[in-house]
Design a protein around this motif. Structure first.
Motif, PDB file in Angstrom:
ATOM      1  N   UNK A 392       0.828  -1.216   0.000  1.00  0.00           N
ATOM      2  CA  UNK A 392       0.000   0.000   0.000  1.00  0.00           C
ATOM      3  C   UNK A 392       0.862   1.265   0.000  1.00  0.00           C
ATOM      4  N   UNK A 393       1.748   1.472   0.989  1.00  0.00           N
ATOM      5  CA  UNK A 393       2.587   2.681   0.923  1.00  0.00           C
ATOM      6  C   UNK A 393       3.542   2.671  -0.272  1.00  0.00           C
ATOM      7  N   UNK A 394       3.987   1.466  -0.690  1.00  0.00           N
ATOM      8  CA  UNK A 394       4.898   1.406  -1.841  1.00  0.00           C
ATOM      9  C   UNK A 394       4.203   1.897  -3.106  1.00  0.00           C
ATOM     10  N   UNK A 395       2.975   1.421  -3.335  1.00  0.00           N
ATOM     11  CA  UNK A 395       2.217   1.874  -4.508  1.00  0.00           C
ATOM     12  C   UNK A 395       1.909   3.368  -4.421  1.00  0.00           C
ATOM     13  N   UNK A 396       1.563   3.835  -3.232  1.00  0.00           N
ATOM     14  CA  UNK A 396       1.272   5.265  -3.076  1.00  0.00           C
ATOM     15  C   UNK A 396       2.491   6.109  -3.430  1.00  0.00           C
TER      16      UNK A 396
END
Length: 646
Positions: A392-396
């Motif tokens: 999730x934070x990586x994609x964001x």
């Protein structure tokens, strides 16, 4: 992730990604169409793809048919182009990836992702409705202020091009609304009137190029007044006023102009005062206003005819067949040969072959380079970041690179999108680091198919028609020169204004086409480079014509009709030579063959005619003949087109 269905989240994120990339408009109503309509086509595409997933040659036939339709509708307009892209893109994804069942879930999830973006994009509409339109018109006034500052200087041509782009953008924004809301929006009618009022100011600024250098630049009071008008447009205002009273919430801009001293200053002064008067008018009659491109009803009819013509034209069918051929070959290849993650081959062809995205050759090369760069970003992410909540934070974080990189060019955009797509794909097939090399191979295969089947096999790809486009522009310029001096001073021809606006728009399109052609390999790139100076020369002829007409309207004696006809014939000869590839008849006229003739009166009295013949002396702020600047630009254009000696 919280529900334990990351595959659902991946599909919703794909829908959101396509919606974000398509959200390029300024006005809220256009943002609604730019996001919602392509999402519906995308949902249809993934439905078709899901229904034929794993069905061999049936999938090949369906995806190829979808490619044909996608290519044909892409030439209708920007929204249709985005819709065609998503239709084909999602059909390929649905046919190539295993989707969660039943069949209606994938389109629903994609649409929900797009809906999130749509809601966020339109969140400010109730509070900021109309602000983008006012900002666009105000931006046009500010671009004209910059044009006035640069008038006659080194940055003159650059600022003129900026004004043209700003006018195109503002007219597109307003007229797209008026075709649907004609007669129902006083605010849009007022903004259209304010945008129309800037046209005389643009023409007056063009005439500043003809002022003698000894007079120096225009007074800084003129661009300052234009910026005050821009502020007045941006502040807006609403309501009607009684005769003799000011509009509520609106004050008249204080222009503070110096006394005009010559025809150029008189033209700028009058244009600024006229624009200030328009700012204070009652709400214009929405049924009576005629803009500089024609009445809205005519635009609506023209839009329908354009869509119908695009669907039945030979060019649309040929481009549709090109895309269908490439997609079909890609689908056949991956059906016959075991290619890991084979849908990426077809996806690459889809992006490279998009007809209105520019040169197929340059996009194929940039796509390969961008994919390689994107994989360099994806490798450490797929190798080191644990699957699960860390996604999730990586994609964001990776998603923030997309808008930042997209503005730098296609290769940068591809590099930013590649790791995002890899992570989303991994949610559907759980391949991890093993996705990297197949992604590179498949992209290279897709680029190769596009270059061979979509470029080399089609002569129009490498036998450019830019010469014909340029010849058409020169012929239209000749018609404009004739219209420009068809009426007596002070009595302008309505068709001239529309012709000039349309001509500048066409020249802007020609400039963009030439810039794309410059990226092609020889002979197209070399031909575009050789003719690029002629594109600039034609733009200068149009501006010199406008400037001369403005000066005639403000004190300079009108030229004889015979001299205007001679210049028109020279331009027609140039257009014919460009179209046939022959030498320019008569070559470039000698520079020093002219003798001054007696000044023509305001009624445009006759005099000797012919190219390089006697000229009419200039007006109060210059000694040169009124048509001399125009003649010089025509000579320069003919000299560029003439073959080199020997």
């Amino acid at each position: 992730m919280a529900a334990g269905r990351p595959d659902y989240g991946a599909l919703a994120s794909m829908g959101a990604l396509s919606a974000v990339i398509g959200d390029t408009a300024d006005a809220y109503r256009m943002r609604l169409f730019n996001i919602a309509v392509p999402q519906l086509f995308g949902a249809l595409g993934v439905t078709l793809g899901t229904l034929v997933h794993g069905q061999g040659w049936t999938a090949v036939a369906v995806v190829t048919a979808v490619a044909l339709v996608s290519g044909m509708i892409s030439s209708i307009g920007a929204v249709a182009s985005a819709s065609g892209l998503l239709l084909l893109l999602n059909a390929v994804v649905g046919a190539g990836l295993p989707m969660p069942g039943p069949w209606w879930k994938p389109p629903l999830l994609l649409a929900l992702g797009g809906l999130v973006v749509l809601v966020l994009a339109l969140f400010g509409w109730p509070l900021r409705g109309g602000v983008p339109e006012r900002s666009a018109v105000a931006g046009t006034y500010r671009s004209v202020a910059g044009f006035l500052e640069a008038a006659g200087g080194p940055a003159h041509d650059e600022r003129r091009q900026a004004v043209t782009l700003s006018l195109n953008r503002s007219y597109d924004l307003l007229l797209s609304h008026r075709t649907r809301r004609h007669g129902r929006s006083p605010a849009l009618a007022r903004l259209t009137a304010q945008l129309n009022a800037v046209i005389p100011l643009v023409e007056a600024a063009s005439s500043a190029k003809l002022r003698p250098a000894a007079l120096g630049p225009l007074s800084p009071a003129y661009p300052a007044a234009a910026r005050r008008l821009a502020d007045a447009v941006e502040r807006g205002g609403a309501g009607r006023r009684a005769p003799g009273t000011a509009l509520p919430g609106r004050t008249s801009p204080v222009l503070d102009l110096p006394p005009p001293t010559g025809p150029t200053e008189r033209a700028v002064d009058r244009a600024l005062r006229y624009a200030a008067e328009v700012m204070q008018e009652d709400t214009p009659d929405p049924f009576g206003a005629t803009d500089r491109l024609g009445r809205p009803a005519e635009l609506r009819i023209r839009a329908r005819r354009t869509a119908r013509a695009a669907l039945v034209s030979e060019a649309s069918w040929r481009y549709g067949l090109r895309i269908a051929l490439c997609i079909g070959l890609a689908q056949v290849l991956v059906s016959v040969i075991a290619v890991p993650r084979s849908y990426w081959v077809t996806l690459t062809v889809t992006f490279v072959m998009k007809p209105d995205f520019g040169s197929v050759f340059s996009r194929a090369v940039l796509r390969a380079l961008g994919t390689a760069a994107g994989l360099l970003i994806a490798i450490p992410v797929l190798a080191e970041v644990p699957r699960g909540w860390w996604d999730v934070p990586t994609l964001a974080l990776l998603a923030t690179l997309i808008p930042a990189f997209s503005a730098k060019g296609y290769a940068f955009q591809t590099a930013a999108i590649t790791p995002v797509i890899l992570l989303l794909s991994d949610q559907l097939n759980q391949q991890g680091f093993q996705l990297v090399l197949p992604r590179l191979y498949d992209s290279l295969i897709g680029c190769a198919i596009s270059l061979v089947a979509g470029y080399l096999l089609w002569p129009e790809s490498w036998h450019s028609r830019i010469g014909d486009r340029l010849a058409d522009a020169v012929a239209d310029t000749a018609a404009y020169v004739s219209l420009a001096f068809a009426t007596a001073p002070g009595r302008d021809h309505p068709a001239r204004l529309r012709h000039r606006r349309g001509l500048y728009r066409d020249l802007s399109a020609v400039r963009s086409e030439f810039q794309r052609a410059l990226t092609e390999p020889p002979p197209t790139g070399a031909l575009a480079a050789a003719w690029w100076p002629l594109v600039i020369a034609v733009e200068r002829i149009v501006e010199a014509t406008t400037a001369t007409r403005v000066r005639v309207d403000h004190g300079v004696p009108a030229p004889p009709a015979a001299e205007v006809a001679a210049i028109t014939r020279e331009l027609d000869d140039l257009a014919g030579a460009l179209r046939t590839g022959t030498a320019v008849p008569g070559g470039a006229a000698p520079e020093q063959e002219q003798e001054p003739a007696p000044a023509a009166g305001a009624d445009g009295g006759t005099g000797p005619s012919g190219a390089g013949g006697p000229v009419t002396p200039g007006g109060p702020d210059g000694e040169e003949g009124v048509l001399d600047p125009l003649r010089r630009e025509v000579r320069a254009a003919r000299a560029i087109a003439a073959p080199a000696p020997g």
